[in-house]
Enzyme design. Structure first.
Site, PDB file in Angstrom:
ATOM      1  N   TYR A  62       0.856  -1.204   0.000  1.00  0.00           N
ATOM      2  CA  TYR A  62       0.000   0.000   0.000  1.00  0.00           C
ATOM      3  C   TYR A  62       0.892   1.256   0.000  1.00  0.00           C
ATOM      4  CZ  TYR A  62      -4.142  -2.845   1.219  1.00  0.00           C
ATOM      5  OH  TYR A  62      -5.162  -3.760   1.237  1.00  0.00           O
ATOM      6  N   HIS A 132      -1.660 -12.103   0.290  1.00  0.00           N
ATOM      7  CA  HIS A 132      -2.538 -11.129  -0.380  1.00  0.00           C
ATOM      8  C   HIS A 132      -3.299 -11.765  -1.555  1.00  0.00           C
ATOM      9  CE1 HIS A 132      -2.513  -6.440  -0.732  1.00  0.00           C
ATOM     10  NE2 HIS A 132      -3.727  -6.918  -0.945  1.00  0.00           N
ATOM     11  N   SER A 162      -6.185 -13.667   1.880  1.00  0.00           N
ATOM     12  CA  SER A 162      -7.111 -12.718   1.251  1.00  0.00           C
ATOM     13  C   SER A 162      -7.338 -13.120  -0.195  1.00  0.00           C
ATOM     14  CB  SER A 162      -6.609 -11.282   1.365  1.00  0.00           C
ATOM     15  OG  SER A 162      -5.813 -10.907   0.294  1.00  0.00           O
ATOM     16  N   GLY A 224     -17.221   2.887  -2.218  1.00  0.00           N
ATOM     17  CA  GLY A 224     -17.931   4.168  -2.163  1.00  0.00           C
ATOM     18  C   GLY A 224     -19.240   4.150  -2.937  1.00  0.00           C
ATOM     19  N   ARG A 297     -11.956   8.307   3.185  1.00  0.00           N
ATOM     20  CA  ARG A 297     -10.964   9.269   2.691  1.00  0.00           C
ATOM     21  C   ARG A 297     -10.905  10.494   3.591  1.00  0.00           C
ATOM     22  NH1 ARG A 297     -11.875  13.275  -0.676  1.00  0.00           N
ATOM     23  NH2 ARG A 297     -13.914  12.434  -1.218  1.00  0.00           N
ATOM     24  N   VAL A 299     -12.158  12.321   7.592  1.00  0.00           N
ATOM     25  CA  VAL A 299     -12.578  12.012   8.967  1.00  0.00           C
ATOM     26  C   VAL A 299     -14.110  12.007   9.051  1.00  0.00           C
ATOM     27  CG1 VAL A 299     -12.555  12.884  11.344  1.00  0.00           C
ATOM     28  CG2 VAL A 299     -10.439  12.870   9.990  1.00  0.00           C
ATOM     29  N   LEU A 302     -15.326   8.710   7.904  1.00  0.00           N
ATOM     30  CA  LEU A 302     -15.002   7.669   8.887  1.00  0.00           C
ATOM     31  C   LEU A 302     -15.996   7.716  10.051  1.00  0.00           C
ATOM     32  CD1 LEU A 302     -13.088   5.443   9.905  1.00  0.00           C
ATOM     33  CD2 LEU A 302     -11.746   7.232  11.029  1.00  0.00           C
ATOM     34  N   GLU A 303     -16.233   8.939  10.550  1.00  0.00           N
ATOM     35  CA  GLU A 303     -17.139   9.043  11.705  1.00  0.00           C
ATOM     36  C   GLU A 303     -18.546   8.587  11.330  1.00  0.00           C
ATOM     37  OE1 GLU A 303     -16.282  13.033  12.987  1.00  0.00           O
ATOM     38  OE2 GLU A 303     -14.620  12.321  14.261  1.00  0.00           O
ATOM     39  N   ASN A 305     -19.255   6.342   9.058  1.00  0.00           N
ATOM     40  CA  ASN A 305     -19.234   4.888   8.865  1.00  0.00           C
ATOM     41  C   ASN A 305     -19.207   4.132  10.191  1.00  0.00           C
ATOM     42  OD1 ASN A 305     -19.134   5.677   6.237  1.00  0.00           O
ATOM     43  ND2 ASN A 305     -17.064   4.965   5.838  1.00  0.00           N
TER      44      ASN A 305
END
Ligand SMILES: NC(=O)c1ccc[n+]([C@@H]2O[C@H](COP(=O)([O-])OP(=O)(O)OC[C@H]3O[C@@H](n4cnc5c(N)ncnc54)[C@H](OP(=O)(O)O)[C@@H]3O)[C@@H](O)[C@H]2O)c1
Length: 332
Positions: A62, A132, A162, A224, A297, A299, A302-303, A305
């Site tokens: 990554y 991976h 994975s 997304g 992507r 904050v 994220l909050e 989610n």
């Protein structure tokens, strides 16, 4: 918000009920934009930890290694101890052009790559090491013996795969070899799984259920697509770096997927949650799943989610979401 812990399959390990994925740290889009820079990466890790999140998913490729560096720097600078977090990383993709030994799960590559990634993360061990992808050029016996050695050396606590459908028989074969030899088997799996990408339903989830493997789905929001910012007529309504990928647009923006989105939006409205929260909550109501790995992507995303942890879906709503794309279905 304080995330709970859930058990990871039949292991003794507990994971945050929502794991945080860092694939987009340092990732460049086709248009040359960096999805998440170092400052934003640290803000996201702060926000996740603040909400009680304690499971970080990364991979050694990554951001070309930058992602692990940034996580390592954050751990060193933050108020938290490394030991408070469960960290998962991955090995597989080729890292040196023209050098076939720098790809896959051969002994040379795995032993070199684990040391390099531990160095970047600034830690003596990772809690979960995933392969991976599946490497058909390395015998399962060589791979499992090498991975078992990493567990015995204390560099890795649990082994994960994975790899994707239709590799489930290969995972089962590798586990049977490991179990017969008294080596560590795969106890964690990370497949792609969301309301529009359903290929794991059926054989793959039957395999993970049977072995008591903890399933941690990636891309639970379809990168997304399942957030409410895509419209059948207008396409993207809002901002997205992920949508700069032609592969994303061709794979996700289809009539069939928009039918699923219609049902998801209806359920979200009924439960008073956002579309993204409802898509993540679907996974949290699924018996075959331990914890989804979410991406974000910003904050703000994220909050939003993480709020999925507070969404309750009825059996009837879960069933409608499950049927929105058509079978095959796994038991829920
Ligand atoms: N093992 C593997 O091969 C593999 C493959 C892929 C991912 N993963 C793991 O799984 C993690 C999650 O994957 P993913 O990034 O594809 O997850 P995802 O949760 O399906 O998608 C995350 C993306 O969706 C958009 N988004 C997220 N929340 C949103 C919200 N509330 N509103 C609007 N847009 C929102 C953001 O992109 P935009 O804002 O740019 O649209 C974000 O980067 C990765 O970080 C990685 O750790 C593993």
């Amino acid at each position: 918000m304080d995330l709970d812990f859930v058990r990871m399959g039949d292991t003794g390990l507990q994971s945050s009920e929502i794991q945080f994925g860092t694939w987009r740290f340092g990732k460049e889009t086709e248009e040359g934009n960096v999805e998440i820079d170092e400052e934003r990466a640290h803000e996201l890790l702060d926000a996740y930890a603040e909400a009680g999140g304690r499971f970080i998913d990364t991979a050694d490729v990554y951001g070309g290694g930058k992602c692990e560096d940034w996580i390592g720097d954050w751990l060193a600078q933050s108020e938290y101890d490394r030991e408070e977090f469960t960290i998962a990383s991955k090995i597989y993709w080729q890292i040196r052009e023209g050098d076939p030994n720098s790809r896959g799960t051969n002994r040379k590559n795995v032993r070199h790559r684990i040391d390099a990634l531990l160095d970047r993360l600034g830690t003596d061990y990772v809690d979960v090491l995933y392969i991976h992808r599946w490497d058909d050029d390395t015998p399962a016996r060589e791979m499992m013996k090498t991975l078992n050695g990493l567990v015995e050396d204390g560099k890795v606590h649990y082994l994960g795969t994975s790899t994707l459908v239709p590799n489930e028989w290969k995972v089962a074969k590798a586990n049977e070899i490991a179990l017969a030899e008294g080596w560590e088997p795969f106890t964690v799996a990370q497949p792609r799984y969301n309301l529009v990408d359903r290929e794991v339903e059926g054989g793959y989830l039957e395999m993970t259920d049977d072995y008591g493997i903890a399933v941690c789905p990636w891309s639970p929001l379809g990168q997304g697509f399942l957030t409410g910012k895509y419209d059948r007529e207008d396409g993207l309504v809002g901002e997205s770096r992920a949508a700069e990928s032609s592969r994303f647009r061709e794979g996700y923006l289809t009539e069939e997927n928009f039918d699923v989105l219609d049902e998801l939006e209806a359920v979200a409205e009924e439960v008073g949650a956002t579309v993204a929260q409802t898509a993540i909550a679907y996974h949290m109501h699924h018996d075959s799943i331990a914890a989804p790995i979410i991406g974000a992507r910003t904050v703000e995303q994220l909050e939003e989610n993480l709020g999925a942890a507070e969404v309750a879906l009825s059996d009837e709503q879960v069933e409608r979401l499950r049927e929105a794309k058509g079978g095959p279905y796994s038991d829920i």
